[in-house]
Design a protein around this motif. Structure first.
Motif, PDB file in Angstrom:
ATOM      1  N   ILE A 274       0.867  -1.188   0.000  1.00 27.70           N
ATOM      2  CA  ILE A 274       0.000   0.000   0.000  1.00 27.70           C
ATOM      3  C   ILE A 274       0.901   1.235   0.000  1.00 27.70           C
ATOM      4  CG2 ILE A 274      -1.856   1.238   1.182  1.00 27.70           C
ATOM      5  CD1 ILE A 274      -2.631  -1.418   2.513  1.00 27.70           C
ATOM      6  N   PRO A 275       1.131   1.860  -1.156  1.00 33.07           N
ATOM      7  CA  PRO A 275       2.103   2.962  -1.259  1.00 33.07           C
ATOM      8  C   PRO A 275       1.731   4.199  -0.453  1.00 33.07           C
ATOM      9  CG  PRO A 275       0.890   2.670  -3.330  1.00 33.07           C
ATOM     10  CD  PRO A 275       0.566   1.502  -2.473  1.00 33.07           C
ATOM     11  N   GLU A 276       0.436   4.391  -0.153  1.00 28.05           N
ATOM     12  CA  GLU A 276       0.017   5.567   0.608  1.00 28.05           C
ATOM     13  C   GLU A 276       0.387   5.479   2.089  1.00 28.05           C
ATOM     14  OE1 GLU A 276      -3.272   4.728  -2.489  1.00 28.05           O
ATOM     15  OE2 GLU A 276      -1.978   3.593  -1.126  1.00 28.05           O
ATOM     16  N   LEU A 277       0.690   4.263   2.562  1.00 24.83           N
ATOM     17  CA  LEU A 277       0.962   4.064   3.981  1.00 24.83           C
ATOM     18  C   LEU A 277       2.440   3.754   4.218  1.00 24.83           C
ATOM     19  CD1 LEU A 277      -2.211   2.007   4.986  1.00 24.83           C
ATOM     20  CD2 LEU A 277      -1.839   4.478   5.099  1.00 24.83           C
ATOM     21  N   ASN A 278       2.894   4.022   5.441  1.00 20.68           N
ATOM     22  CA  ASN A 278       4.320   3.881   5.722  1.00 20.68           C
ATOM     23  C   ASN A 278       4.725   2.443   6.016  1.00 20.68           C
ATOM     24  OD1 ASN A 278       3.676   3.363   8.430  1.00 20.68           O
ATOM     25  ND2 ASN A 278       4.164   5.433   9.126  1.00 20.68           N
ATOM     26  N   ASP A 279       5.984   2.275   6.359  1.00 21.25           N
ATOM     27  CA  ASP A 279       6.549   0.941   6.530  1.00 21.25           C
ATOM     28  C   ASP A 279       5.956   0.175   7.705  1.00 21.25           C
ATOM     29  OD1 ASP A 279       8.146   1.457   4.384  1.00 21.25           O
ATOM     30  OD2 ASP A 279      10.036   1.533   5.496  1.00 21.25           O
ATOM     31  N   ASP A 280       5.465   0.890   8.714  1.00 20.32           N
ATOM     32  CA  ASP A 280       5.013   0.232   9.942  1.00 20.32           C
ATOM     33  C   ASP A 280       3.645  -0.427   9.819  1.00 20.32           C
ATOM     34  OD1 ASP A 280       7.285   0.943  11.331  1.00 20.32           O
ATOM     35  OD2 ASP A 280       6.430   2.821  12.052  1.00 20.32           O
ATOM     36  N   PHE A 281       2.884  -0.089   8.797  1.00 19.09           N
ATOM     37  CA  PHE A 281       1.516  -0.590   8.685  1.00 19.09           C
ATOM     38  C   PHE A 281       1.488  -2.094   8.403  1.00 19.09           C
ATOM     39  CE2 PHE A 281      -2.398  -1.511   6.311  1.00 19.09           C
ATOM     40  CZ  PHE A 281      -3.314  -1.127   7.270  1.00 19.09           C
ATOM     41  N   SER A 282       0.566  -2.784   9.087  1.00 20.99           N
ATOM     42  CA  SER A 282       0.386  -4.226   8.883  1.00 20.99           C
ATOM     43  C   SER A 282      -0.709  -4.457   7.846  1.00 20.99           C
ATOM     44  CB  SER A 282      -0.007  -4.893  10.211  1.00 20.99           C
ATOM     45  OG  SER A 282      -0.357  -6.246  10.022  1.00 20.99           O
ATOM     46  N   VAL A 283      -0.318  -4.911   6.659  1.00 18.10           N
ATOM     47  CA  VAL A 283      -1.271  -5.123   5.575  1.00 18.10           C
ATOM     48  C   VAL A 283      -2.147  -6.352   5.848  1.00 18.10           C
ATOM     49  CG1 VAL A 283       0.243  -4.052   3.878  1.00 18.10           C
ATOM     50  CG2 VAL A 283       0.414  -6.511   4.261  1.00 18.10           C
ATOM     51  N   PRO A 284      -3.392  -6.356   5.295  1.00  8.80           N
ATOM     52  CA  PRO A 284      -4.061  -5.357   4.463  1.00  8.80           C
ATOM     53  C   PRO A 284      -4.816  -4.346   5.314  1.00  8.80           C
ATOM     54  CG  PRO A 284      -5.459  -7.271   4.647  1.00  8.80           C
ATOM     55  CD  PRO A 284      -4.215  -7.588   5.438  1.00  8.80           C
ATOM     56  N   ALA A 285      -5.421  -3.347   4.642  1.00 20.04           N
ATOM     57  CA  ALA A 285      -6.226  -2.336   5.329  1.00 20.04           C
ATOM     58  C   ALA A 285      -7.668  -2.816   5.443  1.00 20.04           C
ATOM     59  CB  ALA A 285      -6.173  -1.014   4.571  1.00 20.04           C
ATOM     60  N   VAL A 286      -8.306  -2.497   6.548  1.00 21.16           N
ATOM     61  CA  VAL A 286      -9.727  -2.779   6.750  1.00 21.16           C
ATOM     62  C   VAL A 286     -10.503  -1.465   6.809  1.00 21.16           C
ATOM     63  CG1 VAL A 286     -11.429  -3.611   8.441  1.00 21.16           C
ATOM     64  CG2 VAL A 286      -9.459  -5.026   7.857  1.00 21.16           C
ATOM     65  N   ALA A 287     -10.011  -0.502   7.586  1.00 27.69           N
ATOM     66  CA  ALA A 287     -10.608   0.829   7.643  1.00 27.69           C
ATOM     67  C   ALA A 287     -10.188   1.621   6.400  1.00 27.69           C
ATOM     68  CB  ALA A 287     -10.147   1.548   8.912  1.00 27.69           C
ATOM     69  N   PRO A 288     -10.856   2.732   6.101  1.00 29.85           N
ATOM     70  CA  PRO A 288     -10.412   3.578   4.985  1.00 29.85           C
ATOM     71  C   PRO A 288      -8.969   4.035   5.189  1.00 29.85           C
ATOM     72  CG  PRO A 288     -12.607   4.235   5.720  1.00 29.85           C
ATOM     73  CD  PRO A 288     -12.101   3.228   6.722  1.00 29.85           C
ATOM     74  N   ILE A 289      -8.244   4.211   4.096  1.00 27.12           N
ATOM     75  CA  ILE A 289      -6.831   4.585   4.161  1.00 27.12           C
ATOM     76  C   ILE A 289      -6.615   5.840   4.993  1.00 27.12           C
ATOM     77  CG2 ILE A 289      -4.844   5.349   2.793  1.00 27.12           C
ATOM     78  CD1 ILE A 289      -5.397   2.378   2.533  1.00 27.12           C
ATOM     79  N   GLU A 290      -7.543   6.810   4.878  1.00 25.33           N
ATOM     80  CA  GLU A 290      -7.360   8.067   5.608  1.00 25.33           C
ATOM     81  C   GLU A 290      -7.390   7.872   7.130  1.00 25.33           C
ATOM     82  OE1 GLU A 290     -11.667   8.130   3.881  1.00 25.33           O
ATOM     83  OE2 GLU A 290      -9.642   7.538   3.229  1.00 25.33           O
ATOM     84  N   VAL A 291      -8.076   6.827   7.586  1.00 24.87           N
ATOM     85  CA  VAL A 291      -8.109   6.536   9.023  1.00 24.87           C
ATOM     86  C   VAL A 291      -6.715   6.162   9.506  1.00 24.87           C
ATOM     87  CG1 VAL A 291      -8.977   4.919  10.778  1.00 24.87           C
ATOM     88  CG2 VAL A 291     -10.538   5.856   9.044  1.00 24.87           C
TER      89      VAL A 291
END
Length: 299
Positions: A274-291
């Motif tokens: 997910i290019p919009e999010l940084n390295d620390d994020f645990s994929v995948p996203a469940v909430a909207p990206i802006e959250v």
């Protein structure tokens, strides 16, 4: 666990968002214990006295939290465990991936990628935490069946990239030949990759679990061969909240709620990054990206 790393913050952020969308949840109280088992036991005991309608727990120790969970359930408070089990299974329900299978299959993929021979280092998570110990044991079980694979070093990296890098750097200094890395948590894999890169050593083959966004980025940039089985924090949060709501509504739930596993490798990593999010994020996203961006995961 608390937001001690990207996985913990992803879990907390997802649960808070999902709870805010549910009219049947009047109040959600989040108690981060920041990787302190004694603090978690104390928090559980204090929470039981408050008599909430339900407790969701991400336990730091399967053994140490067993008594508190038993007391909560005996007091009529359902307990839904979100990732990492509790000894004796006293909880109402437990939502997770199959931890042993995740560790076993990622280690097996590593062994097969090595052609069944070579020298391997291991980096595990927080000592005593169920996921860390199960993944470590599963990997050791697999690699023991390959007589030509040798585990030359094994350390705990506390699911911290800097700590894992420090441990990996020491392993590299002591072992001129390393063909593979097994990491029980991709923080360990990221630390090892950075250590190999800094030392100017050729990247080995990796087997890991619970891939972070940063692992996918680094693995693609360095073109490393890897297999990563999931323990996705956001999906853990979703299944835990969904299970909690079913319990509160009087619906039947199974003792173990299985979260589907989506395996990520070097061949499909780009599909999950997910290019919009940084390295620390645990994929995948469940909430909207802006959250997640608002929570601090913006790149």
């Amino acid at each position: 666990q608390g937001p001690i790393n990207g996985w913990g913050l992803t879990l907390d952020t997802t649960i808070a968002y999902l709870a805010s969308q549910e009219k049947d949840i009047g109040k959600l109280v989040v108690v981060p214990v920041n990787a302190n088992v004694d603090r978690q036991i104390s928090a559980m005991e204090n929470t039981i006295k408050l008599k909430p309608d339900l407790i969701m727990l991400e336990p730091l120790s399967a053994a140490a939290l067993s008594a508190s969970v038993t007391r909560a359930v005996a007091a009529g408070i359902p307990v839904v465990v979100c990732a990492d089990g509790v000894e004796g299974k006293p909880y109402t329900a437990y939502a997770d991936v199959d931890l042993y299978r995740a560790g076993y299959e990622s280690a097996k993929a590593l062994a097969e990628s090595l052609g069944g021979k070579g020298k391997v280092i291991m980096i595990s998570g927080i000592p005593g935490v169920d996921a860390a110990e199960v993944w470590k044991q599963a990997a050791e079980d697999v690699l023991a069946t390959y007589p030509d694979i040798e585990i030359v070093a094994s350390e705990y990296g506390n699911w911290s990239i800097p700590t894992s890098k420090e441990k990996a750097t020491a392993m590299l200094a002591a072992n001129p030949e390393i063909d593979g890395v097994y990491a029980g948590g991709s923080e360990g894999a990221m630390g090892a990759l950075l250590a190999f890169d800094e030392a100017g050593r050729d990247q080995p083959v990796y087997g890991t679990v619970s891939p972070l966004n940063g692992w996918l980025r680094l693995a693609m940039e360095h073109k490393v061969k890897f297999t990563a089985w999931p323990q996705p924090a956001a999906l853990e949060g979703k299944y835990c909240v969904d299970t909690a709501l079913k319990v509160l509504r009087g619906e039947k739930v199974t003792k173990f709620v299985h979260i589907p596993e989506v395996v990520i490798t070097d061949e499909n990593a780009a599909e999950h990054y997910i290019p919009e999010l940084n390295d620390d994020f645990s994929v995948p996203a469940v909430a909207p990206i802006e959250v997640y961006v608002e929570a601090g995961f913006g790149r």
